[in-house]
Design a protein around this motif. Structure first.
Motif, PDB file in Angstrom:
ATOM      1  N   SER A  10       0.809  -1.225   0.000  1.00 35.58           N
ATOM      2  CA  SER A  10       0.000   0.000   0.000  1.00 35.58           C
ATOM      3  C   SER A  10       0.837   1.267   0.000  1.00 35.58           C
ATOM      4  CB  SER A  10      -0.922   0.014   1.231  1.00 35.58           C
ATOM      5  OG  SER A  10      -0.150  -0.091   2.423  1.00 35.58           O
ATOM      6  N   THR A  11       2.160   1.141  -0.238  1.00 38.06           N
ATOM      7  CA  THR A  11       3.055   2.295  -0.210  1.00 38.06           C
ATOM      8  C   THR A  11       4.088   2.164  -1.319  1.00 38.06           C
ATOM      9  OG1 THR A  11       4.615   1.233   1.300  1.00 38.06           O
ATOM     10  CG2 THR A  11       2.828   2.521   2.308  1.00 38.06           C
ATOM     11  N   ASP A  12       4.928   3.193  -1.445  1.00 37.13           N
ATOM     12  CA  ASP A  12       6.031   3.173  -2.401  1.00 37.13           C
ATOM     13  C   ASP A  12       7.353   2.951  -1.677  1.00 37.13           C
ATOM     14  OD1 ASP A  12       4.357   3.752  -4.586  1.00 37.13           O
ATOM     15  OD2 ASP A  12       4.460   5.898  -4.129  1.00 37.13           O
ATOM     16  N   SER A  13       8.335   2.447  -2.396  1.00 43.63           N
ATOM     17  CA  SER A  13       9.657   2.226  -1.826  1.00 43.63           C
ATOM     18  C   SER A  13      10.221   3.503  -1.201  1.00 43.63           C
ATOM     19  CB  SER A  13      10.607   1.711  -2.910  1.00 43.63           C
ATOM     20  OG  SER A  13      11.917   1.584  -2.415  1.00 43.63           O
ATOM     21  N   ALA A  14      10.013   4.635  -1.878  1.00 44.37           N
ATOM     22  CA  ALA A  14      10.558   5.909  -1.397  1.00 44.37           C
ATOM     23  C   ALA A  14       9.965   6.342  -0.060  1.00 44.37           C
ATOM     24  CB  ALA A  14      10.350   7.005  -2.433  1.00 44.37           C
ATOM     25  N   ASP A  15       8.846   5.758   0.335  1.00 42.83           N
ATOM     26  CA  ASP A  15       8.270   6.064   1.644  1.00 42.83           C
ATOM     27  C   ASP A  15       9.131   5.515   2.775  1.00 42.83           C
ATOM     28  OD1 ASP A  15       6.003   7.354   0.575  1.00 42.83           O
ATOM     29  OD2 ASP A  15       4.957   5.434   0.340  1.00 42.83           O
ATOM     30  N   TRP A  16       9.978   4.537   2.458  1.00 43.82           N
ATOM     31  CA  TRP A  16      10.756   3.845   3.476  1.00 43.82           C
ATOM     32  C   TRP A  16      12.258   4.078   3.357  1.00 43.82           C
ATOM     33  CZ3 TRP A  16       7.258   2.332   6.759  1.00 43.82           C
ATOM     34  CH2 TRP A  16       5.981   2.008   6.288  1.00 43.82           C
ATOM     35  N   ALA A  17      12.751   4.375   2.145  1.00 46.67           N
ATOM     36  CA  ALA A  17      14.190   4.583   1.937  1.00 46.67           C
ATOM     37  C   ALA A  17      14.406   5.295   0.615  1.00 46.67           C
ATOM     38  CB  ALA A  17      14.929   3.252   1.931  1.00 46.67           C
ATOM     39  N   ARG A  18      15.396   6.172   0.564  1.00 47.09           N
ATOM     40  CA  ARG A  18      15.689   6.891  -0.680  1.00 47.09           C
ATOM     41  C   ARG A  18      16.362   6.009  -1.708  1.00 47.09           C
ATOM     42  NH1 ARG A  18      18.934  11.995   1.513  1.00 47.09           N
ATOM     43  NH2 ARG A  18      19.779  10.314   2.824  1.00 47.09           N
ATOM     44  N   ASP A  19      17.060   4.964  -1.232  1.00 46.82           N
ATOM     45  CA  ASP A  19      17.859   4.134  -2.145  1.00 46.82           C
ATOM     46  C   ASP A  19      17.430   2.662  -2.138  1.00 46.82           C
ATOM     47  OD1 ASP A  19      18.693   3.367   0.359  1.00 46.82           O
ATOM     48  OD2 ASP A  19      20.796   3.892   0.079  1.00 46.82           O
ATOM     49  N   ARG A  20      16.278   2.363  -1.585  1.00 45.78           N
ATOM     50  CA  ARG A  20      15.724   1.012  -1.482  1.00 45.78           C
ATOM     51  C   ARG A  20      16.464   0.137  -0.465  1.00 45.78           C
ATOM     52  NH1 ARG A  20      15.385  -1.734  -7.243  1.00 45.78           N
ATOM     53  NH2 ARG A  20      17.647  -1.402  -7.072  1.00 45.78           N
ATOM     54  N   ILE A  21      17.450   0.699   0.217  1.00 44.96           N
ATOM     55  CA  ILE A  21      18.272  -0.086   1.133  1.00 44.96           C
ATOM     56  C   ILE A  21      18.303   0.505   2.540  1.00 44.96           C
ATOM     57  CG2 ILE A  21      20.608  -0.893   1.655  1.00 44.96           C
ATOM     58  CD1 ILE A  21      19.332  -2.430  -0.640  1.00 44.96           C
ATOM     59  N   HIS A  22      18.706   1.779   2.650  1.00 42.60           N
ATOM     60  CA  HIS A  22      18.927   2.394   3.966  1.00 42.60           C
ATOM     61  C   HIS A  22      17.634   3.045   4.455  1.00 42.60           C
ATOM     62  CE1 HIS A  22      23.011   2.161   2.232  1.00 42.60           C
ATOM     63  NE2 HIS A  22      23.334   1.848   3.489  1.00 42.60           N
ATOM     64  N   PRO A  23      16.981   2.434   5.438  1.00 41.28           N
ATOM     65  CA  PRO A  23      15.642   2.905   5.816  1.00 41.28           C
ATOM     66  C   PRO A  23      15.671   4.217   6.573  1.00 41.28           C
ATOM     67  CG  PRO A  23      16.080   0.650   6.592  1.00 41.28           C
ATOM     68  CD  PRO A  23      17.383   1.244   6.193  1.00 41.28           C
ATOM     69  N   ASN A  24      14.568   4.955   6.448  1.00 36.33           N
ATOM     70  CA  ASN A  24      14.300   6.047   7.374  1.00 36.33           C
ATOM     71  C   ASN A  24      13.800   5.424   8.684  1.00 36.33           C
ATOM     72  OD1 ASN A  24      11.652   5.257   6.779  1.00 36.33           O
ATOM     73  ND2 ASN A  24      11.337   6.931   5.327  1.00 36.33           N
ATOM     74  N   LEU A  25      13.402   6.271   9.637  1.00 36.10           N
ATOM     75  CA  LEU A  25      12.990   5.722  10.927  1.00 36.10           C
ATOM     76  C   LEU A  25      11.772   4.804  10.821  1.00 36.10           C
ATOM     77  CD1 LEU A  25      13.503   5.507  13.932  1.00 36.10           C
ATOM     78  CD2 LEU A  25      12.144   7.612  14.245  1.00 36.10           C
ATOM     79  N   PRO A  26      10.730   5.175  10.054  1.00 42.56           N
ATOM     80  CA  PRO A  26       9.637   4.212   9.886  1.00 42.56           C
ATOM     81  C   PRO A  26      10.095   2.902   9.253  1.00 42.56           C
ATOM     82  CG  PRO A  26       8.892   6.399   9.276  1.00 42.56           C
ATOM     83  CD  PRO A  26      10.379   6.497   9.474  1.00 42.56           C
ATOM     84  N   GLY A  27      11.063   2.972   8.325  1.00 45.44           N
ATOM     85  CA  GLY A  27      11.593   1.750   7.733  1.00 45.44           C
ATOM     86  C   GLY A  27      12.296   0.882   8.759  1.00 45.44           C
ATOM     87  N   HIS A  28      13.054   1.514   9.642  1.00 47.53           N
ATOM     88  CA  HIS A  28      13.686   0.750  10.721  1.00 47.53           C
ATOM     89  C   HIS A  28      12.622   0.160  11.654  1.00 47.53           C
ATOM     90  CE1 HIS A  28      18.054   0.952  10.403  1.00 47.53           C
ATOM     91  NE2 HIS A  28      17.897   2.152   9.864  1.00 47.53           N
ATOM     92  N   ALA A  29      11.516   0.873  11.806  1.00 47.41           N
ATOM     93  CA  ALA A  29      10.433   0.333  12.633  1.00 47.41           C
ATOM     94  C   ALA A  29       9.828  -0.917  12.000  1.00 47.41           C
ATOM     95  CB  ALA A  29       9.361   1.398  12.852  1.00 47.41           C
ATOM     96  N   VAL A  30       9.786  -0.968  10.659  1.00 48.96           N
ATOM     97  CA  VAL A  30       9.317  -2.181   9.975  1.00 48.96           C
ATOM     98  C   VAL A  30      10.220  -3.356  10.347  1.00 48.96           C
ATOM     99  CG1 VAL A  30       9.056  -3.289   7.720  1.00 48.96           C
ATOM    100  CG2 VAL A  30       8.199  -0.958   8.065  1.00 48.96           C
ATOM    101  N   ILE A  31      11.534  -3.131  10.307  1.00 52.00           N
ATOM    102  CA  ILE A  31      12.479  -4.192  10.678  1.00 52.00           C
ATOM    103  C   ILE A  31      12.297  -4.578  12.143  1.00 52.00           C
ATOM    104  CG2 ILE A  31      14.915  -4.801  10.909  1.00 52.00           C
ATOM    105  CD1 ILE A  31      15.490  -2.827   8.613  1.00 52.00           C
TER     106      ILE A  31
END
Length: 212
Positions: free
Chosen positions: A178-199
């Motif tokens: 329900s989201t785009d890759s850029a919502d979680w990381a600029r480079d598809r690898i290094h997450p922003n804080l919400p991306g780290h929360a997914v992990i």
């Protein structure tokens, strides 16, 4: 719920930049990513356990780099639990013009298995193995295809060592429904804080930690 952690146990995380996340400078000692989130939530839910936490991630590492520092940064710390997330750079460098630094899948599997065996034999630790991932919804995209192959290695090793298996790729796939890759990381690898929360959520699911 089966209680995995026992009072006073030492949990060590080792890996690459996703684990490091500034733990050696601005955000010492835990970093400002998933390691610190897991530490915070487990501590909040089970404060009576008085667990000890150590982050030994180093940005840019492949499994070859882990092999070079394994005695000092894994075995010497005598962990009760050892969490390993490695493989993203091993794959990524095939796709960034640094193929000589990439790690072929056979070498990746052999090296990682050997490191895990040494750690278990030397310390008696239990293992937590997290999949390499790419925040990419297209299952046919070449780097995503390779990441899936390496993830299968981790899955098999988790079974072989009776380790907890953290399905990070699966967690991002659910988010990408329900989201785009850029919502979680600029480079598809290094997450922003919400991306780290997914992990971190994937870790907490594997750990099955609830409040006392």
């Amino acid at each position: 719920m089966t209680q995995l952690f026992q009072p006073g146990q030492h949990i060590v995380f080792i890996g690459d930049s996703i684990t490091d996340c500034g733990r050696r400078d601005l955000h010492e000692p835990y970093g400002d990513g998933y390691v610190n989130l897991v530490r915070a939530f487990v501590t909040a839910r089970r404060p009576e356990l008085h667990l000890r936490w150590t982050n030994r991630g180093i940005s840019g590492n492949t499994v070859r780099d882990l092999a070079g520092r394994w005695d000092d940064d894994a075995i010497a710390l005598q962990p009760d639990w050892l969490s390993v997330m490695i493989g993203i750079n091993d794959i990524w460098r095939f796709f960034t013009g640094r193929a000589d630094e990439a790690v072929p899948i056979d070498e990746y599997e052999q090296t990682l298995r050997g490191l895990l065996r040494r750690a278990v034999d030397a310390t008696g630790c239990r293992l937590i193995l997290a999949d390499p991932y790419i925040i990419e919804a297209d299952a046919a995209e070449p780097q995503r295809v390779e990441t899936e192959r390496y993830g299968k290695v981790v899955e098999a090793l988790a079974e072989e060592f009776s380790a907890l298996h953290v399905r990070t790729q699966q967690a991002f796939d659910r988010a990408l429904a329900s989201t785009d890759s850029a919502d979680w990381a600029r480079d598809r690898i290094h997450p922003n804080l919400p991306g780290h929360a997914v992990i971190a959520e994937a870790y907490l699911a594997a750990l099955d930690i609830t409040s006392s």
